[in-house]
Design an enzyme around this catalytic site. Sequence first.
Site, mmCIF file in Angstrom:
data_model
loop_
_atom_site.group_PDB
_atom_site.id
_atom_site.type_symbol
_atom_site.label_atom_id
_atom_site.label_comp_id
_atom_site.label_asym_id
_atom_site.label_seq_id
_atom_site.Cartn_x
_atom_site.Cartn_y
_atom_site.Cartn_z
ATOM 1 N N GLY A 199 36.055 -19.776 -25.342
ATOM 2 C CA GLY A 199 36.332 -20.914 -25.692
ATOM 3 C C GLY A 199 36.945 -21.264 -27.018
ATOM 4 O O GLY A 199 37.122 -20.118 -27.891
ATOM 5 N N CYS A 208 33.885 -13.232 -25.834
ATOM 6 C CA CYS A 208 34.403 -13.921 -26.938
ATOM 7 C C CYS A 208 33.699 -15.112 -27.608
ATOM 8 O O CYS A 208 32.630 -14.765 -28.399
ATOM 9 C CB CYS A 208 35.779 -14.619 -26.335
ATOM 10 N N ASN A 257 41.629 -12.462 -28.568
ATOM 11 C CA ASN A 257 42.118 -13.923 -28.817
ATOM 12 C C ASN A 257 40.866 -14.616 -29.574
ATOM 13 O O ASN A 257 40.017 -15.249 -28.956
ATOM 14 C CB ASN A 257 42.395 -15.007 -27.714
ATOM 15 N N HIS A 310 38.426 -9.305 -24.219
ATOM 16 C CA HIS A 310 38.814 -9.929 -22.812
ATOM 17 C C HIS A 310 38.831 -8.922 -21.856
ATOM 18 O O HIS A 310 40.109 -8.533 -21.610
ATOM 19 C CB HIS A 310 39.926 -10.966 -22.944
ATOM 20 N N GLU A 354 39.010 -8.904 -18.587
ATOM 21 C CA GLU A 354 39.669 -9.655 -17.432
ATOM 22 C C GLU A 354 40.945 -9.666 -17.547
ATOM 23 O O GLU A 354 41.639 -9.708 -16.661
ATOM 24 C CB GLU A 354 38.845 -11.026 -17.053
#
Length: 379
Positions: A245, A273, A315, A356, A358
């Site tokens: 998020g 994350c 990120n 991440h 995925e």
Amino acid sequence: MATSLKKAWIYLENGTFLEAKSFGANNTSVGEIVFNTSMSGYQEIMSDPSYAGQFVTFTAPEIGNVGVNDEDMESTKAHAKGMIVRKYQSRYSNFRAEGSLEEFLVKHNVMGICDIDTRYLTKMLRSEGAMMMVASSQISDKEELKKILEDSPRIEDVNYIEQVSTKKSYKHTSSTYSQTAFRYEDAPTPQAKIAVIDFGVKRNILNELVNAKIAVEVIPNDFNADELIKKYNDKEIDGVFLSNGPGDPLVLKKEQEQIKKLIDAKIPMFGICLGHQLLSISHGYDTFKLKFGHHGGNHPVKNTKTGLVEITAQNHNYNVPDNIVEIAEVTHTNLFDNTIEGLRYNNSPIFSVQHHPEASPGPKESRYIFNEFLSLIKR
């Protein structure tokens, strides 16, 4: 084909004032500027809810050449404030393309800025750190833009989770995308059931959980821990996933209090994350802000268990502190700056990663993490 490009202007909080061109929505918008080193996946980046409140500067020199399509969306809309690129390519060519990047940005009211030296901006951000900025295709006056920026809230003052989280629970049943059949695969028979707490979850995280034989129900960020604990005790769920998020995790006080209850209840949990950061804070170890964050698809992360290096997608602007080793084992380390990328908590059925798994930059070498969650639940 693109329409004729309009002029645009950028003012950064360090006083830098630049003229560029606009190919997206006709706007005046304030956000935090970061840079992303990914060579592909601009649509996935723009539709990732974790980028809410941010302008993404792409280091790849040409953007737009493969167009966009509905299947590659990470959520229902574009969440970033805007994208900044060296050259926008309006002539896209890809057999899966359904439209241009310009049309996509206009549809989602997101700014697109081009014809600007992105190397200059990236070097500035590396030197001075991520900062707030204002971009406009409507206002050219430097002092007026400066006033708008000064009067606007900073990204750490805004709870973007309230904007990106689902408002009602839903079940996610689609699995991962087949690169040979060019469609989403049928979901395998689930062996466990979990609740996914949505702080801005990416669609492909849900796909990977389903692919790992886990039934998924996505619930809003204002969840009630007592209800989840009851469901766990009644065997209606087998674990909880904390999603990615946007924004500063320290802002999310209500969520932290609820997560503490889940920790005390010894419910199996997995975080990615922001979820990784919230688990750290809820254990009493506050996060800190990185200078310019990690944003890209080329970050080498070492798995401390196997010794293997995985190429990961990143990120985030915030990181867990080093002293968390007092209560957790480090499972993954970022080889760019040696920051913590993964944790397994001592005496708890809880683990998390900062990157991440995925996002497939490696492309699939981090996928095992989802299967580890199923193994943890089964144990």
